[in-house]
Scaffold this active site. Sequence first.
Site, PDB file in Angstrom:
ATOM      1  N   ASN A  96      -2.864   8.030  17.008  1.00  0.00           N
ATOM      2  CA  ASN A  96      -3.809   8.340  15.935  1.00  0.00           C
ATOM      3  C   ASN A  96      -5.260   8.367  16.389  1.00  0.00           C
ATOM      4  O   ASN A  96      -6.099   8.966  15.728  1.00  0.00           O
ATOM      5  CB  ASN A  96      -3.638   7.341  14.785  1.00  0.00           C
ATOM      6  CG  ASN A  96      -3.566   5.907  15.257  1.00  0.00           C
ATOM      7  OD1 ASN A  96      -2.681   5.543  16.040  1.00  0.00           O
ATOM      8  ND2 ASN A  96      -4.484   5.099  14.806  1.00  0.00           N
ATOM      9  N   CYS A 111      -8.991   0.788  11.166  1.00  0.00           N
ATOM     10  CA  CYS A 111      -8.785  -0.663  11.115  1.00  0.00           C
ATOM     11  C   CYS A 111      -9.828  -1.389  11.945  1.00  0.00           C
ATOM     12  O   CYS A 111     -10.164  -2.526  11.678  1.00  0.00           O
ATOM     13  CB  CYS A 111      -7.406  -1.020  11.650  1.00  0.00           C
ATOM     14  SG  CYS A 111      -6.152   0.094  11.074  1.00  0.00           S
ATOM     15  N   GLN A 122       1.706  10.305  12.833  1.00  0.00           N
ATOM     16  CA  GLN A 122       0.755  11.364  13.185  1.00  0.00           C
ATOM     17  C   GLN A 122       1.462  12.663  13.579  1.00  0.00           C
ATOM     18  O   GLN A 122       0.815  13.709  13.689  1.00  0.00           O
ATOM     19  CB  GLN A 122      -0.150  10.917  14.344  1.00  0.00           C
ATOM     20  CG  GLN A 122      -1.156   9.840  13.966  1.00  0.00           C
ATOM     21  CD  GLN A 122      -2.254  10.333  13.027  1.00  0.00           C
ATOM     22  OE1 GLN A 122      -2.600  11.520  13.006  1.00  0.00           O
ATOM     23  NE2 GLN A 122      -2.805   9.438  12.236  1.00  0.00           N
ATOM     24  N   THR A 166      11.515   0.113  -8.268  1.00  0.00           N
ATOM     25  CA  THR A 166      11.644   1.411  -8.931  1.00  0.00           C
ATOM     26  C   THR A 166      11.036   2.496  -8.045  1.00  0.00           C
ATOM     27  O   THR A 166       9.931   2.339  -7.538  1.00  0.00           O
ATOM     28  CB  THR A 166      10.943   1.373 -10.301  1.00  0.00           C
ATOM     29  OG1 THR A 166      11.564   0.350 -11.073  1.00  0.00           O
ATOM     30  CG2 THR A 166      11.060   2.709 -11.025  1.00  0.00           C
TER      31      THR A 166
HETATM   32  C1  LIG Z   1      -1.805   5.988   9.255  1.00  0.00           C
HETATM   33  C2  LIG Z   1      -0.857   5.449  10.246  1.00  0.00           C
HETATM   34  C3  LIG Z   1       0.025   4.398   9.929  1.00  0.00           C
HETATM   35  C4  LIG Z   1      -0.019   3.699   8.593  1.00  0.00           C
HETATM   36  O1  LIG Z   1       0.474   4.499   7.561  1.00  0.00           O
HETATM   37  P1  LIG Z   1       0.098   4.145   6.038  1.00  0.00           P
HETATM   38  O2  LIG Z   1       0.925   5.071   5.226  1.00  0.00           O
HETATM   39  O3  LIG Z   1      -1.367   4.393   5.905  1.00  0.00           O
HETATM   40  O4  LIG Z   1       0.468   2.714   5.820  1.00  0.00           O
HETATM   41  C5  LIG Z   1       0.920   3.976  10.890  1.00  0.00           C
HETATM   42  N1  LIG Z   1       0.960   4.550  12.100  1.00  0.00           N
HETATM   43  C6  LIG Z   1       0.148   5.563  12.447  1.00  0.00           C
HETATM   44  C7  LIG Z   1       0.259   6.168  13.790  1.00  0.00           C
HETATM   45  C8  LIG Z   1      -0.799   6.038  11.534  1.00  0.00           C
HETATM   46  O5  LIG Z   1      -1.612   7.029  11.894  1.00  0.00           O
END
Ligand SMILES: *Cc1c(COP(=O)(O)O)cnc(C)c1O
Length: 399
Positions: free
Chosen positions: A155, A328, A183, A241
């Site tokens: 990412n 993050c 990704q 749900t």
């Molecule tokens: C965005 C991302 C996640 C987290 O996904 P969410 O749906 O935002 O929890 C995990 N792994 C990668 C490589 C990401 O880019």
Amino acid sequence: MSRFIYADHAGTTALSQTALAAMTPYFTEQYGNPSSLYRFGQEAKADLERARADIAACIGAKPEEIFFTSGGTEADNWALKGVVELMALKGKTTGHIITSAIEHHALLHTAQHLEKQGYAVTCLPVDELGRVSPADVEAAIRPDTVLISIMAANNEIGTIQPVAEIGAIARKHKILFHTDAVQAVGHIPVDVEAWNVDLLSLSAHKFQGPKGVGALYVRRPLRLPPLLHGGGQEKGRRSGTENVPGVIGMAAALKEAVAQLEAEGARLSALRDRLIDGLTRLPYTRLTGDPENRLPGTASFVFEGVEGEALLLHLDARGICASSGSACSSASLDPSHVLLAIGLPHAIAHGSLRLSLGADNTDADVNAMLAAVPEVVAYLRNMSPVWDAAEQKPTWVVE
Ligand SMILES: *Cc1c(COP(=O)(O)O)cnc(C)c1O
């Protein structure tokens, strides 16, 4: 003229109009609970199952192998914790997991959590382009290895991993293989058969679906113990749900993305390469990640003598939404673990920029970024204590 240029599609994307139109009725008219026995609920159930089949078809899976989750983070958590619990049920309370140093925090922090509980974790290094070596994976295998988890595409720097080769090694040694393909899905061809994966995470908001919904692919006949217990939805594997509008939107977005994959991939790669060609002409600037095996929309750089956060703020002031690599890490002062893993020194890793392109980006956007980024970089360098303004080079460069 848009209000701003959005170049953070690896962070999240806008919902596609097709997905919005597909999911809207499920908030208002078709709000039945798929678990209800009356027809109104069963119609929702049938639509949910159609969406499951559509999503499965997009990654070469069977519908029964798709389990809906709240997103990529939950899918990653479930893959790791589920395999560990499965082994515990078979009497193995310790074991070994192989992963890489450049995984998303959803994966790395889950692995660290399991490590605290007594599991051994090997975090494989990557080369300077961010690639995991399949030979390293094979060499790390121990008699007690229960899982290999290597992401499909990174990412932060966009590097695409040799997933099929790693999958073949896992298969040969009869070890479960998980890939975080958040990704990759909707951006490059993904095929669970060709890749030999047993578990795969995906998330809708990275391919123009809604936020808060994703899926874990679980190869049959593997049965993962549930992460969430409750009413027994998803064949007892994931209670709660079902997020019917979310799942319908995810399926619509993914079908659309996969139908456009080749054309959109070529269009984005051309825009991306223009950014890379233009910005790597700046002195003391380098591309991060693999120049060839790279996500179509991701251009990522480090600019020596520049602070990444300052760069983002100045770009924001000029109406450009970008990232320094990881959403993050924006709360911490440490440079990204990915940039350190590809061997960049701390000082240089701090000057990172990720421009990730998507559906709404145009040639004009790229022109605007090619004009703005060099100006901001020059401005910040000339103010920086680590930039020698007279010599126009970083203070750490001695000739
Ligand atoms: C965005 C991302 C996640 C987290 O996904 P969410 O749906 O935002 O929890 C995990 N792994 C990668 C490589 C990401 O880019």
